[in-house]
Design a protein around this motif. Sequence first.
Motif, PDB file in Angstrom:
ATOM      1  N   GLN A  72       0.813  -1.212   0.000  1.00 46.91           N
ATOM      2  CA  GLN A  72       0.000   0.000   0.000  1.00 46.91           C
ATOM      3  C   GLN A  72       0.848   1.263   0.000  1.00 46.91           C
TER       4      GLN A  72
ATOM      5  N   ASN B  33      -5.285   8.323   1.000  1.00 46.34           N
ATOM      6  CA  ASN B  33      -4.821   6.932   1.074  1.00 46.34           C
ATOM      7  C   ASN B  33      -3.822   6.724   2.211  1.00 46.34           C
TER       8      ASN B  33
ATOM      9  N   LYS C 252      -5.818   6.340   5.408  1.00 48.74           N
ATOM     10  CA  LYS C 252      -6.464   5.024   5.414  1.00 48.74           C
ATOM     11  C   LYS C 252      -5.474   3.932   5.809  1.00 48.74           C
ATOM     12  N   MET C 253      -4.252   4.027   5.279  1.00 54.48           N
ATOM     13  CA  MET C 253      -3.228   3.031   5.603  1.00 54.48           C
ATOM     14  C   MET C 253      -2.877   3.081   7.089  1.00 54.48           C
TER      15      MET C 253
ATOM     16  N   GLU D 219      -4.747   4.097   9.596  1.00 56.57           N
ATOM     17  CA  GLU D 219      -5.864   3.579  10.390  1.00 56.57           C
ATOM     18  C   GLU D 219      -6.025   2.074  10.249  1.00 56.57           C
ATOM     19  N   GLU D 220      -5.863   1.574   9.023  1.00 56.96           N
ATOM     20  CA  GLU D 220      -6.085   0.145   8.767  1.00 56.96           C
ATOM     21  C   GLU D 220      -5.092  -0.734   9.512  1.00 56.96           C
ATOM     22  N   PHE D 221      -3.827  -0.281   9.585  1.00 59.24           N
ATOM     23  CA  PHE D 221      -2.790  -1.114  10.204  1.00 59.24           C
ATOM     24  C   PHE D 221      -2.357  -0.599  11.585  1.00 59.24           C
ATOM     25  N   ASN D 222      -3.106   0.360  12.128  1.00 58.77           N
ATOM     26  CA  ASN D 222      -2.829   0.887  13.478  1.00 58.77           C
ATOM     27  C   ASN D 222      -1.381   1.369  13.624  1.00 58.77           C
TER      28      ASN D 222
END
Length: 411
Positions: free
Chosen positions: A41, A58, A61-62, A64-67
């Motif tokens: 990503q 983006n 989002k990255m 947040e998605e992977f903390n």
Amino acid sequence: MSIAIEEVFPNSHHRLCLWHIMKKLPAKLGGHAQYKMIKKQLKNIVYNSLTIDECDENWLKMIEEFNLENNDWLKSLHKERNRWIPVYVKDKFWAGMSTSQRSESMNAFFDDYIHSKTPLKQFVEQYDSALKKKIENEKHMDFVSFNSIMPVVLGHLIERQFQNAYTNNLFKLFQDEIRGLMFCNASLLKEEGTTLVFEVVETMLGKNGEPVREVSFRVHYTELHCQLKCVCRLFEFRGILCRHVINVLIRMKVIEVLMNYIMDRWRKDIKRGYQSISNIYDDYGCDGERYRYNILTPLIQEVQQLGAKNDNSCSILVEMLKDTKEKLIAIDLEHSRVEQLKEVSTSGAKVIHSPLKVRSRGRPPTKRKQSKIEQIMKKSIAKARKKGVAGSEACSETTLAVLSEILLELL
């Protein structure tokens, strides 16, 4: 380093090396359980973002998605994103550079001649040889660009315009964009006053040549001044028109682009300033252009320094230089006219010389083997001349003598 650059070179643009940053991914994020997904990503954000808003969206989002909110390295990178992420720096001209390019730097060039254990005396000699080789290579490339023509791919007038202007190496890069036209399809999206907005859909190919995805690019075209701007910003970043802009130009039946889209630094007919600097390899006398240039350069620099001291001196110097420029242009035109008249006068009064005497083929006449009859005739004529016979009498007597000799030989 960045603080010093801002102070010493306030108008310059300072970037961080993209290659070095991406190289640290395994060390900084390799311990994460989803490292491969994060890496994929992050690369997509860095290399494929077309707009700043898309990149920022983006990125968040990255995170947040992977903390990754507590990752200090990613925080520092996002804070300095305007110094390294391509989408943030593409509005400035970088000649296509995204890394420090150590493999293409002067250090790598001299690696073939010197190394860490080279003695000082040998270093000077090898440095001299390396610099001479570099100058020779550059002159050779200039000669090749001037005396050879790269074949066209499409044959369009725009391509031929760049073929006549660019050096061979840069024209090859431009032709890469020409080849990419087969994967682009332009359509008119909307009109914004005098500006037409086109959507150019490009089909991206994978390693095996198979279509992977389609990417949409926006191209703004103002017909009045032929102004062009693409969202990929290849021209601003690299100095070469992109395939999306070329596609729109061909669609609008434009056969020639404005000169501001042909950068001087890529032209083969531009004399670069550093080429006028003398070096120890130049072979010129006291009457060449380079010699005269070296005489004028320090004098002009001194005058420039004096004229820049205050506004009054500057205005006086500007007027003097304008007047001098006009006089020099007039002298140059007069000199060109005189040279043309000399050529016309010389060509009109050509001197016709006698043709060169060329030896005929075969044995020379003086050494040629004579027949028996020719030998008899020669002896008879010589006898007649000795007797002093002249005119018609000489002819008749010679003829009788020759015939008598021939009959005697035959009998």
